[in-house]
Every structure is written in C-alpha cells, then in structure tokens.
Design a protein around this motif. Structure first.
Motif, short mmCIF file in Angstrom:
data_model
loop_
_atom_site.label_atom_id
_atom_site.label_comp_id
_atom_site.label_asym_id
_atom_site.label_seq_id
_atom_site.Cartn_x
_atom_site.Cartn_y
_atom_site.Cartn_z
N GLY A 1 64.55 27.43 -89.15
CA GLY A 1 63.40 28.29 -89.37
C GLY A 1 62.21 27.86 -88.52
N ALA A 2 62.07 26.53 -88.37
CA ALA A 2 60.98 25.99 -87.54
C ALA A 2 61.14 26.44 -86.08
N LEU A 3 62.37 26.41 -85.58
CA LEU A 3 62.62 26.82 -84.20
C LEU A 3 62.38 28.32 -84.02
N PHE A 4 62.93 29.12 -84.94
CA PHE A 4 62.84 30.57 -84.80
C PHE A 4 61.40 31.05 -84.95
N PHE A 5 60.76 30.66 -86.06
CA PHE A 5 59.41 31.15 -86.31
C PHE A 5 58.36 30.39 -85.48
N GLY A 6 58.67 29.13 -85.13
CA GLY A 6 57.76 28.40 -84.26
C GLY A 6 57.64 29.07 -82.91
N ARG A 7 58.78 29.51 -82.39
CA ARG A 7 58.79 30.23 -81.11
C ARG A 7 57.95 31.50 -81.21
N GLY B 1 51.65 34.75 -82.11
CA GLY B 1 50.45 34.29 -82.80
C GLY B 1 50.77 33.69 -84.15
N ARG B 2 49.83 32.86 -84.66
CA ARG B 2 50.04 32.15 -85.91
C ARG B 2 50.01 33.11 -87.11
N LYS B 3 49.04 34.02 -87.11
CA LYS B 3 48.78 34.88 -88.26
C LYS B 3 49.98 35.75 -88.63
N TYR B 4 50.50 36.51 -87.68
CA TYR B 4 51.54 37.48 -87.99
C TYR B 4 52.86 36.80 -88.33
N THR B 5 53.08 35.64 -87.76
CA THR B 5 54.34 34.93 -88.03
C THR B 5 54.41 34.49 -89.47
N PHE B 6 53.33 33.87 -89.99
CA PHE B 6 53.48 33.42 -91.38
C PHE B 6 53.18 34.51 -92.41
N LEU B 7 52.85 35.72 -91.96
CA LEU B 7 52.90 36.88 -92.86
C LEU B 7 54.37 37.23 -93.14
N VAL B 8 55.19 37.18 -92.10
CA VAL B 8 56.62 37.48 -92.24
C VAL B 8 57.30 36.44 -93.12
N THR B 9 57.01 35.16 -92.90
CA THR B 9 57.65 34.10 -93.69
C THR B 9 57.30 34.23 -95.16
N LEU B 10 56.08 34.61 -95.46
CA LEU B 10 55.64 34.79 -96.84
C LEU B 10 56.48 35.85 -97.55
N LEU B 11 56.71 36.98 -96.88
CA LEU B 11 57.47 38.07 -97.49
C LEU B 11 58.94 37.70 -97.68
N ILE B 12 59.52 37.02 -96.70
CA ILE B 12 60.92 36.60 -96.84
C ILE B 12 61.07 35.66 -98.03
N MET B 13 60.17 34.69 -98.13
CA MET B 13 60.24 33.73 -99.23
C MET B 13 60.09 34.43 -100.58
N GLY B 14 59.09 35.30 -100.69
CA GLY B 14 58.81 35.95 -101.96
C GLY B 14 59.96 36.80 -102.47
N PHE B 15 60.54 37.63 -101.59
CA PHE B 15 61.63 38.49 -102.02
C PHE B 15 62.91 37.70 -102.31
N SER B 16 63.14 36.62 -101.58
CA SER B 16 64.32 35.78 -101.85
C SER B 16 64.22 35.15 -103.23
N THR B 17 63.04 34.64 -103.56
CA THR B 17 62.82 34.02 -104.86
C THR B 17 63.02 35.03 -105.99
#
Length: 526
Positions: free
Chosen positions: A80-86, A92-108
């Motif tokens: 995940g660090a490699l994929f989203f870090g790239r 940009g920083r902002k849009y990338t961790f908007l996506v990670t937030l949604l993936i985490m929330g729905f998985s949980t």
C-alpha cells in the motif's frame, strides 16, 4: 494547485501559520485516527472473532489463525505504501489519502456484515482475510500521506512537535476502539454481545469515516508540494527515484533497519502484545483488560507530543535510541512482574469461597454424545475472583478416549483482579507506553526529513510500513507461538519466551541506529 498557495503561506505571520497548521493537524489526525480505529477494532476483538470466523473445535488454533489474519493486514501495508506513495508523489498528498480513508472505512464496515463460520463455512475467514488485506493497503497509503502533509506545513524548527500530534492517532485509535467495545459490552447482555453486538464497533466506523471525508475534502494541498508541482519539479517515476537510485535507497534501508524496525516492535509490544499477554497468558477478564489498557493509554498519550517537542531541541536520534535501549533491558523484568502479580497459588481462599456446579449439553456434532462442563468459582481473601470451566467430551460408553487415555478437558479461566493489582498492572503497561512514545513520537519528523519533497511520500512510507507492518505486525502471532512452544516444552519461564522476538529485533536496530544515524535533525530537503 498553483504556486500562489505556497506564496500566500510563506507570507503569513507566525500566528496565522499556527492557526493554519492546527486546522491541517485536525483534519489529518481525525482521518488517521479513524483509520487506526478501523484497523485495531479487529485486534481488540481478536478473541471474540476467533470464535466467529474460524472452526471452534480448536480454540488455540482459531486464536492463532485470527492473529495471523490480523498480521496479514500489516504485512500488506508496504505494498500500500508503494502504490499510494507513488500516487501521492505524482498527484498530491490530499487526494491520495482521501481514497485510502474510503477504502479503509468500507472494508471495516463490511467485516461487521460477514456471516459467521457456522453459516457460510470457510468463506467466512476468506472474506475476512480479503477485507483485512484491503485495510492494510489503505493504511499503507494513509500514514505516509498524513505525516508528510503535516510536516510540509510545519516550520522546520517545530516539525517534531507538530508531527507528533499525528503520532498520537495510532494510540488514540486503539484507545477509542477499546472504549467503543466497553460501551457496547456494558449496553448489551453478554449473550447479545456474543451473538451480534461484536459487530457494532465495525458498523460505527462508517459514520466516522463520512464525517472525516467531508472535512478532508475541503483541505488544500501542502505548500511545499504545491510549489514543487507548479515548478514542474515533481517526480514522474517516484518508485525508480526512491529505490533505483543507490544514494536514496541507502537512506531507505537506513530508515528501516536503523529506526523503523525497532520502533515497530516496541510499539506493538507495549500495546498489542501487552493486551494479548494479559488476556491469554494471565487469563484476566477481558473487560477488565480493556479498562486497564484504556487507562494506561490515556495516561501515556501526551508523552508522544512531549518527546516530539523534545526532539526539536536535542535531536530525534537520542530519544529514539534511548527508548529502544531501555525497552530491551526492561521488558523481561516488567513482564515477569506482570505475570507474578496474579499468582493464584500464593493466595488464600476465603471460608466457603469455592462454589462448584456441573452442567451437561448435547454435543452439537454428535447427537449421542454430551459436553459436561465443570464450573468452579473461587473467591480469595485479597478480593481476587476466578472462574474456571473444564469441558469434558462424554460418549455413551464414558469419557472419549484419545491415544488410550481420556481426552484432555478444555479449560478456560477468567480472573477478576482486586484494585491494588489492577493499578499495579496499569502502571507496568504505562511504563511500556512511555517506551512507545519515546521511539514513536519523533519518528514521523525523522523519516520526513530524510527524503526530498519530490519522492518523500514514497520513500518514507515504505520503511515505515515494513518496520511496523512486517516486523511489528507479526509480533502478536510470533510471540504467542513462542509462548505456546515454551509452555509445551515445560520451560520454567515459558510466559516470557514471546519477548525474545521484540528484544532481538530492537537490539539489531539499536546497534545499526547508534552507528549510522545522524545526531542532528535534517531540514535540507525543503
């Protein structure tokens, strides 16, 4: 994002910058806290989940399987660090961790919806594993983005202090997960919680994710990245620049083996392994363990900020290396004291303090057989209380035989502590949390400062998530296995065997860090 944003930020007064960074920290921390909450709900409920998603005929194997599934979420974090870090270094920083937030929330949320093993069989653990892997991928992109985002807003001479607020979110996420579980347990009956109430903490996360998403959506890009992007200085291939460049790759390895690896095992020893040790090795009542852990975490959390602030004054290395050294020396004495503080054999039973009952139930798989439960309750003079159940499989011909002997009963124990012992254990866990804050408080600033803006997200995320996801995430399963092996082998201090893993990893990291890490903080990459 235009260069005007960076220029406007540079022209702000110190007070305006402080006000801006507080809003940045609030938005970043809230999302990161929720992601940690989502991630750790699984670990906090490991004992319950072992009975829901895995075969119930071998409780130890089911628990180890649950820990292995828990660890799988950590192991996948580097990917995940490699994929989203790239993505973070390109888009940009902002849009990338908007996506990670949604993936985490729905998985949980979906983990809370999966039917149990008794309903859908092996599809239950398979689905849980898939969702855990998605959680791990999301968290692999989340932390690096949040830490980088805050660091790039922070003044260089206060970077340790400002980023340390992000560091509190992991412990705060664990703390909130424990609080939500306690509230749910206290609201429902034991039967209701066991039947469906354990799903509630998973479902609640979707509400928190929604709030955090709308807050993050209104954030601006970090000024340093905005400037680099407007000047055309962002990387077109962050992976190649981070790991294909020998000079930069050397710093990636140094960050991993000289800091993140040791920090990872100390973080998980002081929090997750401590909780597992209290529950599984010491057999303390799970609700009492939750209260105990929540108290120690609440007391220790402010020290993340303290050591982050101190690292701005005296350097990151000194604090992190001291934390590792003290932890290495103190772990075995601390855990030995923890175990011996609940020594049932040395306690005195009150008059008429033993109550014994026997119940029988039809075996769920063999209609002609019975499961006989011998229930024993013991009250001691110091206020300690112990419940012990011994379950024997009984056939029409008598006790079920295995290898010519009566099958061993399945024994479960639950010990409720008196006040003095409970507070003593809170203190011993609190000391471990202090070790955690020493190594974890400064590390975000330390990692950010090792790498230039153009490849920072990618370069800092990988060593962090290998150190925490692989070395740290494997700790509960490896340590539990070592304890089980030590007990089976009859080792006199079998309960301490699991500590050799974090002690060994931290010792190697300490040696590398002492010789190869710089003493001064590095701000040249801004």
């Amino acid at each position: 994002m235009s260069e005007n944003h960076h220029e406007n930020y540079e022209n702000m007064t110190e007070r305006q910058k402080n006000r801006t960074i507080w809003s940045v920290i609030t938005a970043s921390s809230l999302g990161t806290l929720i992601e940690w909450y989502d991630f750790y709900i699984f670990g906090s409920l490991a004992i319950v989940l072992a009975t829901k998603f895995f075969p119930a005929d071998n409780p130890t194997a089911a628990f180890l399987s649950t820990l292995a599934t828990f660890a799988a979420g950590f192991v996948v974090r580097p990917f995940g660090a490699l994929f989203f870090g790239r993505l973070g270094d390109i888009i940009g920083r902002k849009y990338t961790f908007l996506v990670t937030l949604l993936i985490m929330g729905f998985s949980t949320f979906l983990i809370g919806c999966i039917p149990g093993y008794e309903t859908i069989g092996f599809m239950a653990p398979v689905l849980v594993l898939i969702l855990r892997l998605l959680q791990g991928l999301a968290l692999g992109g989340e932390y690096g983005g949040a830490a980088t985002y805050v660091a790039e807003y922070a003044q260089p001479h206060r970077r340790g202090y400002w980023t340390s607020w992000i560091q509190t979110t992991a412990t705060a996420g664990l703390f909130i997960s424990l609080i939500v579980i306690l509230i749910t347990k206290n609201t429902l009956s034991a039967a209701e919680f066991d039947s469906w109430g354990w799903r509630v903490p998973f479902w609640i996360s979707i509400l928190m994710v929604g709030v955090s998403y709308f807050i993050r959506k209104n954030m601006k890009e970090s000024p340093l990245f905005a400037k680099a992007k407007s000047e055309g200085k962002t990387s077109k291939n962050p992976l190649k620049e981070s790991f294909g460049n020998k000079f930069n790759f050397k710093f990636v390895l140094l960050a991993l083996f000289g800091a993140a690896m040791g920090q990872g095992v100390i973080w998980y020893t002081g929090q997750f392994y401590a909780m597992s040790f209290l529950q599984k090795v010491m057999n303390i009542d799970s609700m009492q363990v939750d209260y105990l852990m929540a108290t120690a975490l609440l007391m220790g959390t402010p020290f993340f900020v303290f050591f982050g602030w101190l690292s701005d004054k005296i350097g990151r290395k000194a604090i992190m290396m001291t934390g590792m050294l003290v932890a290495i020396l103190a772990y075995r004495p601390i855990y030995d004291s923890m175990y011996k503080s609940v020594n049932i054999e040395a306690k005195t039973v009150v008059n008429d303090g033993i109550k014994e009952t026997r119940t029988a139930a039809i075996h769920k798989d063999i209609a002609s057989d019975s499961l006989i439960t011998f229930h024993k309750e013991t009250t001691f003079t110091d206020g300690t209380f112990m419940k012990k159940d011994s379950i024997v499989h009984w056939s029409a011909a008598g006790p079920v035989m295995k290898d010519g002997k009566a099958e061993e009963p399945k024994i479960t124990k639950s010990i409720t502590l008196n006040n003095d012992t409970r507070w003593y254990l809170v203190f011993l866990v609190f000391i471990q949390v202090i070790f955690v804050t020493m190594v974890y408080g400064p590390i975000a600033a330390f990692l950010v400062e090792m790498f230039p803006v153009r490849i920072r997200y990618t370069s800092m995320s990988l060593p962090y998530h290998i150190g925490n996801g692989v070395f740290g995430g494997l700790l509960p399963a490896v340590a539990t296995y070592l304890v089980t092996q030590g007990k089976d082998a009859g080792h006199p201090t079998w309960y301490l065997e699991g500590l050799w893993y974090p002690i060994g990893v931290a010792a190697v990291c300490l040696i590398i860090g002492l010789f190869y890490l710089k003493n001064k903080n590095n701000n040249i990459h801004d």
